[in-house]
Design an enzyme around this catalytic site. Sequence first.
Site, mmCIF file in Angstrom:
data_model
loop_
_atom_site.group_PDB
_atom_site.id
_atom_site.type_symbol
_atom_site.label_atom_id
_atom_site.label_comp_id
_atom_site.label_asym_id
_atom_site.label_seq_id
_atom_site.Cartn_x
_atom_site.Cartn_y
_atom_site.Cartn_z
ATOM 1 N N CYS A 9 0.821 -1.211 0.000
ATOM 2 C CA CYS A 9 0.000 0.000 0.000
ATOM 3 C C CYS A 9 0.854 1.259 0.000
ATOM 4 O O CYS A 9 2.045 1.229 0.308
ATOM 5 C CB CYS A 9 -0.908 0.003 1.221
ATOM 6 N N ASP A 128 -6.704 -2.813 11.323
ATOM 7 C CA ASP A 128 -5.540 -1.937 11.317
ATOM 8 C C ASP A 128 -5.352 -1.385 12.727
ATOM 9 O O ASP A 128 -6.198 -1.583 13.615
ATOM 10 C CB ASP A 128 -5.775 -0.795 10.308
HETATM 11 O O1 LIG Z 1 -0.804 4.716 4.354
HETATM 12 C C1 LIG Z 1 -1.286 5.829 4.659
HETATM 13 O O2 LIG Z 1 -0.595 6.864 4.758
HETATM 14 C C2 LIG Z 1 -2.755 5.963 4.921
HETATM 15 C C3 LIG Z 1 -3.273 7.223 5.238
HETATM 16 C C4 LIG Z 1 -4.640 7.351 5.467
HETATM 17 C C5 LIG Z 1 -5.490 6.246 5.370
HETATM 18 C C6 LIG Z 1 -4.974 4.988 5.053
HETATM 19 C C7 LIG Z 1 -3.608 4.846 4.836
HETATM 20 N N1 LIG Z 1 -3.068 3.601 4.563
HETATM 21 C C8 LIG Z 1 -3.934 2.479 4.512
HETATM 22 C C9 LIG Z 1 -3.321 1.143 4.447
HETATM 23 O O3 LIG Z 1 -3.962 0.214 3.968
HETATM 24 C C10 LIG Z 1 -2.001 0.894 5.112
HETATM 25 O O4 LIG Z 1 -1.301 -0.080 4.355
HETATM 26 C C11 LIG Z 1 -2.277 0.357 6.496
HETATM 27 O O5 LIG Z 1 -2.859 1.386 7.248
HETATM 28 C C12 LIG Z 1 -1.021 -0.190 7.156
HETATM 29 O O6 LIG Z 1 -0.026 0.799 7.185
HETATM 30 P P1 LIG Z 1 1.394 0.434 7.912
HETATM 31 O O7 LIG Z 1 1.100 0.294 9.380
HETATM 32 O O8 LIG Z 1 2.294 1.598 7.589
HETATM 33 O O9 LIG Z 1 1.875 -0.864 7.297
#
Ligand SMILES: O=C(O)c1ccccc1NCC(=O)[C@H](O)[C@H](O)COP(=O)(O)O
Length: 214
Positions: A9, A128
């Site tokens: 992502c 999440d």
């Molecule tokens: O990734 C972002 O910056 C984000 C911002 C606002 C809403 C969603 C967002 N990401 C969504 C995802 O699916 C991410 O992959 C997920 O939250 C996991 O993130 P991480 O903990 O950094 O792997």
Amino acid sequence: MLHTRIKICGITRPEDAVHAAARGADALGLVFYARSPRAVSLEQAAEIAASVPPLVQLVALFVDETPEQVARTLARVPVHTLQFHGDESAAYCEQFSRPYLKAVRVREGMDLAAACAPYTSAAGILLDSWQAGVPGGTGRVFDWRQVGGGFNRPLVLAGGLNAGNVGEGMALLRPAAVDVSGGVESEPGRKDPGEVARFIAAVRAADEQLGSEI
Ligand SMILES: O=C(O)c1ccccc1NCC(=O)[C@H](O)[C@H](O)COP(=O)(O)O
């Protein structure tokens, strides 16, 4: 053998999309939330989409966006699945007639079943981590033990995953898919090819291990 789906992502560059797909990512996430350091414009998203090989899913992420803006995005970018990270109702999510993932951010003591219950039409629930004022991409792991054995929805596990912990999360929760953003980056929005490769290899190794236990 198991095949846990993998979503990388927060893709902001065509080269990161091409590399992740080449390494075996099943889906790529594009963030349409302006306050994210991983946010992409429609122009960027269209360029990334044009670089993605066939049969790799594009997922568009929104946070309490207007239906008009979501529609404008879908008119411009060939998105397969939507992902909603805000307080969107089920009716709001359903109006776009696309498969959607509903993100549920896990907080200590919450009634997870109640939080997920309205979204019976979702293709999956993306669990999440919760952080005040940060709808996603926290880089934090939530307490996986809060997801009781009775969780009976198609689960996408997210939140602070990386090559070092994803196997443990898979063994505990047996998700249909895993989702990562920060754990494969050199800086927000810039995916590190080596980390992406290591993450995907770790998932495949866990599939092999867990598949042999069935
Ligand atoms: O990734 C972002 O910056 C984000 C911002 C606002 C809403 C969603 C967002 N990401 C969504 C995802 O699916 C991410 O992959 C997920 O939250 C996991 O993130 P991480 O903990 O950094 O792997």
